[in-house]
Structure formats: C-alpha cells, structure tokens
Write an enzyme that holds these catalytic residues in place. Structure first.
Site, mmCIF file in Angstrom:
data_model
loop_
_atom_site.group_PDB
_atom_site.id
_atom_site.type_symbol
_atom_site.label_atom_id
_atom_site.label_comp_id
_atom_site.label_asym_id
_atom_site.label_seq_id
_atom_site.Cartn_x
_atom_site.Cartn_y
_atom_site.Cartn_z
ATOM 1 C CD GLN A 172 -21.695 8.906 6.387
ATOM 2 O OE1 GLN A 172 -22.243 7.844 6.102
ATOM 3 N NE2 GLN A 172 -21.271 9.740 5.456
ATOM 4 C CE1 TYR A 174 -19.524 10.492 2.213
ATOM 5 C CE2 TYR A 174 -20.521 8.334 2.546
ATOM 6 C CZ TYR A 174 -19.407 9.151 2.536
ATOM 7 O OH TYR A 174 -18.179 8.637 2.848
ATOM 8 C CG ASP A 202 -13.728 14.073 4.744
ATOM 9 O OD1 ASP A 202 -14.746 13.493 4.297
ATOM 10 O OD2 ASP A 202 -12.918 13.509 5.501
ATOM 11 N NE ARG A 209 -11.837 6.141 -1.066
ATOM 12 C CZ ARG A 209 -12.972 6.159 -0.352
ATOM 13 N NH1 ARG A 209 -13.791 5.113 -0.423
ATOM 14 N NH2 ARG A 209 -13.265 7.185 0.421
ATOM 15 C CE LYS A 271 -15.924 9.929 9.822
ATOM 16 N NZ LYS A 271 -15.182 10.003 8.546
ATOM 17 C CG HIS A 295 -12.869 9.814 4.511
ATOM 18 N ND1 HIS A 295 -14.014 10.560 4.439
ATOM 19 C CD2 HIS A 295 -13.232 8.582 4.068
ATOM 20 C CE1 HIS A 295 -15.006 9.841 3.972
ATOM 21 N NE2 HIS A 295 -14.561 8.620 3.744
ATOM 22 N NE ARG A 298 -12.165 4.163 3.049
ATOM 23 C CZ ARG A 298 -12.037 3.001 2.396
ATOM 24 N NH1 ARG A 298 -11.040 2.183 2.718
ATOM 25 N NH2 ARG A 298 -12.866 2.668 1.434
ATOM 26 C CG ASP A 326 -11.930 9.528 12.375
ATOM 27 O OD1 ASP A 326 -11.000 10.228 11.930
ATOM 28 O OD2 ASP A 326 -12.983 9.342 11.721
ATOM 29 N N GLY A 328 -6.314 5.909 13.211
ATOM 30 C CA GLY A 328 -5.072 5.344 13.731
ATOM 31 C C GLY A 328 -5.086 4.884 15.164
ATOM 32 N NE ARG A 330 -5.168 0.238 13.755
ATOM 33 C CZ ARG A 330 -5.980 1.118 13.181
ATOM 34 N NH1 ARG A 330 -6.771 1.882 13.932
ATOM 35 N NH2 ARG A 330 -6.013 1.244 11.858
#
Length: 397
Positions: A172, A174, A202, A209, A271, A295, A298, A326, A328, A330
């Site tokens: 990934q 940045y 994004d 935060r 992403k 994200h 976040r 992606d 949530g 579970r």
C-alpha cells in the site's frame, strides 16, 4: 516469497480452494457480538469461535495506545458503526436441494489464484499490537494462504516482511510530496517481489480522529519512510490548525496514477473509491482493480457503509476490472453478501489485528480460517458451490 503454498491447518482442509464433504471444522458461535467490548468479561482460557470473540481478548492484551489507534474511527464514529450494521440488514435467499458435497472457494485475482476471496487490508504499525509486528502477521497470513497488503507506515521494513512471506504480498502506497522518494519506495517494493501496489486515494488529509489524538498515538518507528525529510518520526497526524499530514501528499490527482504507471510494471489498485463516477475515472487512468472503501470509517465520518455503495460501483465497472470491498466484515455471511453484490474479493482489517494481539501469527491464522469456514458454510447453505454461482439472487430483495 513463493506464489502459493500448501496449507496445513486443523481448522480447515483446503486444496486449491476446494472443500470436500467430510472435512472437519471447529464449531462457530451462532450470535454476533455487539459493538461494545467489555474486557472484564474476556476469558483468557476460552477458545475464540467467531471473529468478534477475539475482540475482548485483544482489548485485554493490546496496550491502550494501540487499542485506541486500531479501534477508533473519525469524529462521531457513525460510519465506523454503520459499516458492520449494514451487513446485518441484508437478508440471504437460499436455494435448497443442491449438491454441495464439493465447494470451490478459489478465485483468480490480478492473474494469480487465491484459495479464498479474502485478503488482509493494510493496517499501520503492527508493533502497536504485538512485539513481532508485521513479521508475525505475514507468517500468520502465509499459514492461512492469504495475501497481506503491507502498508507504507508499517513498523517493519517492506523487505523484511517480504523475506518472511510464503504467499504473495501487495504494498500500500501513500504518495509523498517527494516524488523521488516515492519512486524509490515503489521500486523497493517491486524489487522485493510484491505483486501489486495498492494506492490509497481517499486521504489527501486525515480525518478528525479525536479518540486517536486523545490517546497520543505515536508509531514505534516508520522504517519504510526512513530518510524522508518531511516525515516526523512516528508522527503522521497534522498538528494545531494545520490539516496536512507529513506522510500524505494533498496534490495527488488522476495524473499521479499515470505517473506511477510510468515508474513501475506492477498493477495498481485504487483503494478508497465510493463514487461510481470515480470508478469510471479510475479505469480510464489505467488502474488494474479498485477497492470500495470508506477507510474503515477513519477519515470522513457519515460516509455510507462500503457495502451500500458497492452495487452501484460494480454496475459502473461492469466487470472490466476486479472490484474489492472492505469495511465491517465480521462473518462468512458478510463475505458471501459482498460477493453477491458485485465484489470479486473482500479485505478484513480490525479482525486480523485482534487475532495478532491475542496470539501473534497463530491468532492471525485462526481469524482467517474461522472466516474461511463460515464463508464455505454460507455457500453450502445457500446452494452455491463456487464463486461464479454467487450473484445478486443470493440477496433477498
């Protein structure tokens, strides 16, 4: 780092993604835990049977700063909450009397076969959760036969993670203001054998935060960013009235993807796509896949859950490139629902970090294998024997 491995697991018996009748699995708890976690109720001697069983155990073991960083969302954390609640609202529509004695969970993604449509999402600085950090994570991922997406702000160098891996890795990115530094980082990943670049699109800035700031989160070293003159050691959130981070460039545009394509032969995965119009632009820019993502709740609060926008993005893409999602996830039924609504694969984040915090590499493997087992069970109980048979008719409209 090999392209594939032969899994050796007690939890699930898999060969090339096919699951045969008669395989032995550990039982799974039938109820999904609530969003609140009470560490005082965690029994350190209990055996986790579902992903949310790991959460209170992890809270009891992970240092408070790491726990706050990993679990926090942006602002009022509404999107964080909605991500998992949205899956619970979706109802499954099964077909009966289908021969499900053999199930094939395998997919081909960016030219490589995966035994199950589950990847491990990029999460920063794993040493916040376990002393061995990303080394334990990648070993657990390798044992579970899944791909880990290693992040730029990892607490272990991308080369050391690759050396410990036995399954393919993605990296990934940045993008930095210093393009020469970013070019070198990309080329390091390519040289180390990473199979794709996952560009986070994004985050020109990071969100509000509050919980993370109250915990005074500081990374335990950022070896992949060593030598970057604009980076503060261990710090990435903006300070005071400044909204810009030292590790993310707010000038990134679609032309940046074109530039990345000019400096690497690796496929680029975008992403953070939520808007169908952006999905179209992503295809035109030459990306090889996109990840529908908010994200993990976040960055920008009150964004819709990823699963809610997935169908419109998938419709726009129209199978021209793979679409992943992606946020949530579970349960194995969540994986099934995501594929039914247009995803080629899913990524999980916080759950595998819970496993890492509880039991290192073994915990990561167990989390993946529980989800794999639940997904296979959901396929069987809805009468779907392979990935191609999972479509929107699985969802009760």
């Amino acid at each position: 780092m090999g392209a594939a491995m032969t899994p050796t697991r007690r939890e699930v018996l898999v060969s090339g993604g096919a699951i045969a009748a008669g395989s032995t699995f550990t039982s799974i708890a039938e109820t999904r835990a609530g969003s609140a976690v009470d560490a005082s109720k965690a029994d350190s001697n209990s055996e986790p049977l579902c992903l949310t069983d790991f959460e209170p155990l992890a809270k009891a073991k992970i240092p408070p700063m790491g726990w706050e960083y990993m679990t926090a969302g942006a602002a009022d954390e509404l999107t964080l909450k909605w991500n998992s609640e949205a899956y619970q609202r979706l109802r499954l529509k099964p077909r009966i009397l289908v021969d499900v004695s053999r199930l094939d969970t395998s997919i081909v993604l960016l030219g490589r076969q995966h035994s199950v449509p589950i990847l491990l999402a990029p999460v920063a600085s794993h040493k916040l959760y376990h002393p061995e950090g990303e080394i334990a994570t990648v070993r657990g991922a390798s044992s579970a036969d899944v791909t880990l997406v290693v992040t730029t702000p990892a607490s272990t160098s991308l080369e050391d993670v690759a050396a410990a891996a036995k399954t393919p890795l993605w990296f990934q990115v940045y993008v930095q203001r210093d393009r020469d530094f970013t070019r070198a980082l990309i080329q390091r990943a390519e040289k180390a054998g990473y199979q794709a670049l996952c560009l986070t699109v994004d985050s020109p800035v990071f969100g509000a935060r509050n919980r993370e700031e109250r915990a005074h989160v500081k990374y335990p070293g950022l070896p992949n960013l060593q030598g970057l003159k604009d980076s503060q050691a261990g710090v990435y959130l903006a300070k005071g009235q400044d909204i810009y981070s030292p590790i993310s460039d707010p000038t990134v545009t679609w032309k940046t993807i074109e530039w990345m394509r000019s400096v690497t032969k690796l496929p680029i995965v975008a992403k953070g796509v939520l808007n169908p119009d952006d999905a179209e632009l992503a295809i035109k820019s030459g990306v090889s896949a996109i990840i529908v993502s908010n994200h993990g709740g976040r960055n920008l609060d009150t964004l819709p859950p990823s699963i809610d926008v997935l169908p419109s993005v998938a419709d726009k893409v129209a199978k021209r490139i793979p679409v992943l999602v992606d946020g949530g996830i579970r349960r194995g039924t969540d994986v099934l629902k995501a594929l039914a609504l247009g995803a080629n694969a899913v990524l999980i984040g916080r759950p595998y970090i819970w496993g890492l915090g509880v039991d290192g590499e073994a915990g990561v493997t167990k989390v993946v294998n529980i989800l794999r087992r639940e997904f296979a069970t959901a396929m069987a109980l809805t009468g779907r024997t392979n990935i191609a048979s999972i479509d929107r008719s699985v969802i009760w409209s």
